[in-house]
Motif scaffolding. Structure first.
Motif, mmCIF file in Angstrom:
data_model
loop_
_atom_site.group_PDB
_atom_site.id
_atom_site.type_symbol
_atom_site.label_atom_id
_atom_site.label_comp_id
_atom_site.label_asym_id
_atom_site.label_seq_id
_atom_site.Cartn_x
_atom_site.Cartn_y
_atom_site.Cartn_z
ATOM 1 N N ALA B 149 0.829 -1.208 0.000
ATOM 2 C CA ALA B 149 0.000 0.000 0.000
ATOM 3 C C ALA B 149 0.863 1.257 0.000
ATOM 4 O O ALA B 149 0.539 2.254 -0.660
ATOM 5 N N LEU B 150 1.995 1.192 0.715
ATOM 6 C CA LEU B 150 2.899 2.339 0.765
ATOM 7 C C LEU B 150 3.453 2.658 -0.627
ATOM 8 O O LEU B 150 3.560 3.823 -1.022
ATOM 9 N N MET B 151 3.775 1.606 -1.382
ATOM 10 C CA MET B 151 4.307 1.845 -2.725
ATOM 11 C C MET B 151 3.248 2.448 -3.633
ATOM 12 O O MET B 151 3.538 3.316 -4.457
ATOM 13 N N ILE B 152 2.007 1.968 -3.483
ATOM 14 C CA ILE B 152 0.919 2.573 -4.250
ATOM 15 C C ILE B 152 0.818 4.065 -3.899
ATOM 16 O O ILE B 152 0.676 4.926 -4.769
ATOM 17 N N PHE B 153 0.945 4.361 -2.591
ATOM 18 C CA PHE B 153 0.895 5.761 -2.157
ATOM 19 C C PHE B 153 2.030 6.574 -2.786
ATOM 20 O O PHE B 153 1.829 7.707 -3.226
ATOM 21 N N ALA B 154 3.227 5.963 -2.856
ATOM 22 C CA ALA B 154 4.365 6.677 -3.452
ATOM 23 C C ALA B 154 4.066 7.050 -4.896
ATOM 24 O O ALA B 154 4.294 8.186 -5.321
ATOM 25 N N PHE B 155 3.539 6.084 -5.663
ATOM 26 C CA PHE B 155 3.234 6.378 -7.067
ATOM 27 C C PHE B 155 2.116 7.411 -7.180
ATOM 28 O O PHE B 155 2.150 8.288 -8.041
ATOM 29 N N ALA B 156 1.104 7.286 -6.304
ATOM 30 C CA ALA B 156 -0.009 8.226 -6.356
ATOM 31 C C ALA B 156 0.482 9.645 -6.072
ATOM 32 O O ALA B 156 0.156 10.581 -6.806
ATOM 33 N N SER B 157 1.310 9.802 -5.022
ATOM 34 C CA SER B 157 1.731 11.162 -4.693
ATOM 35 C C SER B 157 2.675 11.685 -5.757
ATOM 36 O O SER B 157 2.693 12.869 -6.059
ATOM 37 N N MET B 158 3.419 10.800 -6.376
ATOM 38 C CA MET B 158 4.271 11.241 -7.466
ATOM 39 C C MET B 158 3.435 11.774 -8.634
ATOM 40 O O MET B 158 3.707 12.842 -9.170
ATOM 41 N N SER B 159 2.407 11.039 -9.009
ATOM 42 C CA SER B 159 1.617 11.479 -10.163
ATOM 43 C C SER B 159 0.878 12.763 -9.849
ATOM 44 O O SER B 159 0.679 13.605 -10.720
ATOM 45 N N ALA B 160 0.491 12.951 -8.584
ATOM 46 C CA ALA B 160 -0.232 14.170 -8.236
ATOM 47 C C ALA B 160 0.702 15.363 -8.170
ATOM 48 O O ALA B 160 0.324 16.472 -8.522
ATOM 49 N N MET B 161 1.945 15.132 -7.725
ATOM 50 C CA MET B 161 2.841 16.252 -7.474
ATOM 51 C C MET B 161 3.764 16.563 -8.639
ATOM 52 O O MET B 161 4.303 17.656 -8.705
ATOM 53 N N MET B 162 3.966 15.630 -9.522
ATOM 54 C CA MET B 162 4.935 15.874 -10.591
ATOM 55 C C MET B 162 4.472 16.974 -11.526
ATOM 56 O O MET B 162 5.180 17.358 -12.440
ATOM 57 N N PRO B 166 -0.158 14.110 -15.082
ATOM 58 C CA PRO B 166 -0.278 12.958 -14.186
ATOM 59 C C PRO B 166 -0.442 11.633 -14.924
ATOM 60 O O PRO B 166 0.091 10.615 -14.485
ATOM 61 N N ILE B 167 -1.145 11.630 -16.058
ATOM 62 C CA ILE B 167 -1.337 10.378 -16.796
ATOM 63 C C ILE B 167 0.003 9.826 -17.262
ATOM 64 O O ILE B 167 0.303 8.641 -17.112
ATOM 65 N N LYS B 168 0.836 10.721 -17.802
ATOM 66 C CA LYS B 168 2.130 10.255 -18.300
ATOM 67 C C LYS B 168 3.036 9.820 -17.154
ATOM 68 O O LYS B 168 3.857 8.916 -17.320
ATOM 69 N N THR B 169 2.891 10.465 -15.997
ATOM 70 C CA THR B 169 3.673 10.029 -14.846
ATOM 71 C C THR B 169 3.302 8.592 -14.490
ATOM 72 O O THR B 169 4.171 7.749 -14.257
ATOM 73 N N LEU B 170 2.004 8.301 -14.477
ATOM 74 C CA LEU B 170 1.561 6.942 -14.149
ATOM 75 C C LEU B 170 1.995 5.951 -15.217
ATOM 76 O O LEU B 170 2.454 4.848 -14.905
ATOM 77 N N ILE B 171 1.845 6.342 -16.499
ATOM 78 C CA ILE B 171 2.270 5.435 -17.571
ATOM 79 C C ILE B 171 3.758 5.135 -17.434
ATOM 80 O O ILE B 171 4.191 3.984 -17.542
ATOM 81 N N GLY B 172 4.542 6.188 -17.152
ATOM 82 C CA GLY B 172 5.978 5.996 -16.963
ATOM 83 C C GLY B 172 6.268 5.011 -15.849
ATOM 84 O O GLY B 172 7.102 4.118 -15.989
ATOM 85 N N ALA B 173 5.534 5.154 -14.739
ATOM 86 C CA ALA B 173 5.749 4.251 -13.610
ATOM 87 C C ALA B 173 5.395 2.812 -13.991
ATOM 88 O O ALA B 173 6.135 1.878 -13.676
ATOM 89 N N VAL B 174 4.272 2.635 -14.702
ATOM 90 C CA VAL B 174 3.865 1.280 -15.114
ATOM 91 C C VAL B 174 4.911 0.677 -16.047
ATOM 92 O O VAL B 174 5.283 -0.497 -15.912
ATOM 93 N N LEU B 175 5.423 1.492 -16.978
ATOM 94 C CA LEU B 175 6.457 0.984 -17.886
ATOM 95 C C LEU B 175 7.698 0.550 -17.091
ATOM 96 O O LEU B 175 8.274 -0.509 -17.361
ATOM 97 N N PHE B 433 7.532 12.697 -21.232
ATOM 98 C CA PHE B 433 7.591 11.953 -19.973
ATOM 99 C C PHE B 433 8.732 12.486 -19.127
ATOM 100 O O PHE B 433 9.748 12.926 -19.654
ATOM 101 N N SER B 434 8.554 12.413 -17.817
ATOM 102 C CA SER B 434 9.682 12.611 -16.926
ATOM 103 C C SER B 434 10.251 11.218 -16.645
ATOM 104 O O SER B 434 9.503 10.251 -16.549
ATOM 105 N N LEU B 435 11.570 11.123 -16.553
ATOM 106 C CA LEU B 435 12.160 9.794 -16.376
ATOM 107 C C LEU B 435 12.114 9.307 -14.931
ATOM 108 O O LEU B 435 12.245 8.125 -14.667
ATOM 109 N N ALA B 436 11.917 10.236 -13.986
ATOM 110 C CA ALA B 436 11.927 9.844 -12.575
ATOM 111 C C ALA B 436 10.899 8.750 -12.256
ATOM 112 O O ALA B 436 11.248 7.769 -11.585
ATOM 113 N N PRO B 437 9.638 8.843 -12.707
ATOM 114 C CA PRO B 437 8.689 7.767 -12.397
ATOM 115 C C PRO B 437 9.100 6.428 -13.002
ATOM 116 O O PRO B 437 8.857 5.379 -12.394
#
Lengths: 152, 503
Positions: B149-162, B166-175, B433-437
């Motif tokens: 759950a913590l990791m899900i939170f990390a990705f969520a806060s990243m997509s919200a704050m980046m 936000p969509i591309k942040t999430l896609i980047g993380a999934v990739l 895309f940002s490469l960080a995610p």
């Protein structure tokens, strides 16, 4: 309808998601006590990716600036140079390939030929000395040079 | 309670580690100052060095952390002198930094930013020292379900704050997570996505991935920049790098406020310097910009983002060291580097690896002082780095990339893979895309799946276990909130970022 870059991307991602799903589905899983197994996680990811790709298709962003013409050619050429660098790295040796590649890249980035040649040679020799004697990394000397040195 | 710190100073004060902290600070400042190469690229390019030198884990981490904090210092130079931010975190620095340089105050601006950076980092390192042990106590309560759950939170806060997408942040993380699934599945021994290539059985190597993604794609991007606008901006003359005490005092509240803001945002998993500096700048503008001089060379407008961005760099170590969740793309690289030393990131790291954790924190204190001492008198020397011509810089980056991968693998396949990943990284960056995610996903992917599967094998396959404890329910709610709140408060975000768009 003009196809935005993001729309093309979204179609590619959908393709990727489908590919991942098919690949994951075909995994042969031996019996194990793990209730999840190796399939579920990739399948979950491909589902998520598909959903995100569809959202991207509906709401694409700006297309940005894409390289065309001479610039595209230079980019492809740079990758080819780096690929050749990799292919010859071991057989031709570090010094020769690095010098050649540095000269070509310097020239690509607008250095006049004399500067490019001097800079490339200095970079190759300088970095070779730094890596071998400074950091103790063994770099490929090249298979052609070994007979000349008389070592086998 | 602070035994770890005493032990840590014992580690960090050995001659080898002191030398490495200095080397890291020096190299980091130099690479951060290179035009177009920000902290994250700098660390990606220099990472192989840590392995090349054959260092033990804590020494390697000290070197890399020195490079990280050093490059945050160096990054300001191209922002102030050339108006070219090295990365997203430095954008805010250009807003008042470059106007100051144009007024002929480049020297004082560099000095002030060094002092603000130092104070910001110091506040955050003290925060890290106090806060990390407390969080580590809570962290012990984390089971696999909570960790997931913590990791899900990390990705969520990243997509919200980046920010922008936000969509591309999430896609980047999934990739990134998908790439991490390549190789032998540790649970069952099944080969996944290896396409019968033995080189892929062990998965995609971390170093190959990072160097390809950042260094190789950077070469292509630099080529594009060189092609599009051949001449960089004129460099402002620096003069004497000295900041007056009165100028620092004028900014003292701006610096302190921004340090706290930077630390808090840095601690949030998934968010880093770019958000911290943007929030600090807009906050400071609202509080102390009485005569509308922000953006025209106000000292406070420079001090605020500089303090925040260094504070967030130190703050992002908190989740990384206590929970094993990196607070930024750059700490994700550091974490990946640790995993190569068979150190398992996670809630137990603080207890199991006190030498590594304590040594790192102690070295942050030491490195920070070194950086101030290096940067105040030598800023003029470092600024020369800005004039390194691209035609020399780019081959050097290529050489470092090749040697870095070759000396780890002595294998051509790894180099080809690095080049392919480089093209992939370039395309991602062109698509916005940002490469960080992607890095965060790649580093956390394996842990994420492992914890999910461990949780579900405890419960015999019942997914209810993921939502059982109060801790995990809280994390799921927090994850939902960070995604949903900005959606409804979209206007608020538009207020935070207009300055970035204007530059």
């Amino acid at each position: 309808m003009k196809l935005a870059a993001d729309r093309i991307l979204s179609l590619l991602l959908l393709g990727l998601a489908a590919f991942v799903a098919v690949q994951a589905w075909q995994l042969q899983v031996p019996f194990s006590y793990d209730p999840v197994g190796p399939k579920a996680f990739p399948l979950l990811l491909s589902g998520l990716l598909a959903v995100l790709a569809i959202v991207l298709f509906i709401r694409p962003g700006a297309s940005g600036q894409w390289p065309t013409g001479a610039l595209l050619l230079r980019l492809v050429f740079t990758m080819v140079v780096l690929g050749v660098y990799a292919a010859l790295f071991i057989n031709l040796g570090y010094l020769v390939t690095t010098a050649l590649v540095s000269i070509v890249i310097a020239w690509l980035f607008g250095a006049v030929p004399v500067k490019a040649v001097v800079g490339g040679l200095l970079l190759a020799v300088g970095s070779y000395l730094l890596f071998t004697y400074g950091l103790g990394i063994s770099l490929p000397t090249g298979s052609w040079i070994e007979p000349l040195l008389g070592s086998n | 309670m602070f035994d770890f710190l005493i032990q840590g100073f014992g580690v960090a004060l050995t001659p080898l580690n002191l030398g490495l902290a200095f080397l890291g600070a020096l190299l980091g400042t130099l690479f951060g100052a290179l035009p177009g190469i920000g902290p994250i690229n700098g660390i990606a390019i220099l990472m192989p060095l840590a392995y090349t030198l054959g260092l033990p884990a804590e020494s390697a981490l000290i070197l890399l952390a020195g490079i990280y904090t050093g490059s945050e210092y160096g990054g300001r130079m191209s922002s102030i002198l050339l108006n070219v931010p090295g990365d997203a975190g430095a954008v805010m620095t250009t807003l008042d930094g470059h106007p100051l340089a144009k007024k002929g105050l480049a020297g004082p601006a560099l000095g002030l930013s060094a002092v603000s950076s130092f104070i910001g980092a110091t506040v955050a390192i003290i925060g890290l020292t106090l806060f990390a042990p407390l969080l580590a106590i809570i962290a012990v309560k984390f089971g696999p379900a909570e960790f997931f759950a913590l990791m899900i939170f990390a990705f969520a806060s990243m997509s919200a704050m980046m920010g922008k997408d936000p969509i591309k942040t999430l896609i980047g993380a999934v990739l990134g997570v998908l790439i991490s699934t390549v190789g032998v599945d540790s649970g069952t021994g099944v080969l996944r996505f290896t396409f019968d290539m033995p080189e892929l059985y062990d998965g995609i190597d971390f170093v190959v991935m990072i160097i390809g993604l950042f260094a190789v794609s950077e070469i292509l991007l630099m080529l594009e920049h060189a092609f599009r606008h051949d001449q960089e901006g004129e460099m402002a003359p620096i003069g004497r790098v000295m900041v007056k005490m009165s100028e620092v005092l004028y900014c003292k509240w701006a610096i302190l406020r921004s340090s706290v803001i930077g630390f808090v945002i840095g601690v949030l998993p998934g968010t880093g310097a770019s958000v911290a500096s943007a929030v600090a700048y807009t906050t400071e503008k609202r509080i102390s910009d009485h005569d509308n001089s922000f953006g025209t060379g106000n000292m406070r407008g420079l001090a605020a983002p500089e303090a925040a961005n260094n504070a967030s760099a130190a703050g992002s170590f908190v989740p990384m060291l206590t929970l094993g969740i990196p607070g930024s793309g750059t700490t994700a690289i550091l974490l990946g580097a640790l995993m190569l030393y068979n150190i398992n990131p996670g809630p137990m790291m603080f207890r199991e690896q006190p030498v590594v954790v304590g040594g790192l924190i102690a070295s942050l204190y030491i490195g920070n002082v070194m950086l101030l001492l290096l940067n105040l008198p030598l800023a003029g020397v470092f600024a020369r780095v800005l004039q390194v011509p691209r035609w020399l810089l780019v081959p050097s980056v290529a050489i470092l990339a090749f040697v870095g991968v070759y000396q780890l693998h002595s294998d051509l396949m790894a180099i080809y893979l690095m080049l392919i990943i480089g093209v992939f990284g370039y395309l991602l960056r062109k698509f916005g895309f940002s490469l960080a995610p992607v890095v965060l996903g790649f580093v956390l992917g394996g842990l994420m799946e492992e914890n999910l599967r461990r949780a579900l094998s405890i419960s015999g396959g019942d997914t209810g276990i993921l939502f059982q404890s109060n801790l995990s329910i809280g994390l799921w709610i927090a994850a939902a909130l960070v995604v949903l709140v900005p959606m409804f408060a979209g206007k608020l975000k538009a207020k935070f970022l207009p300055a970035a768009k204007a530059s």
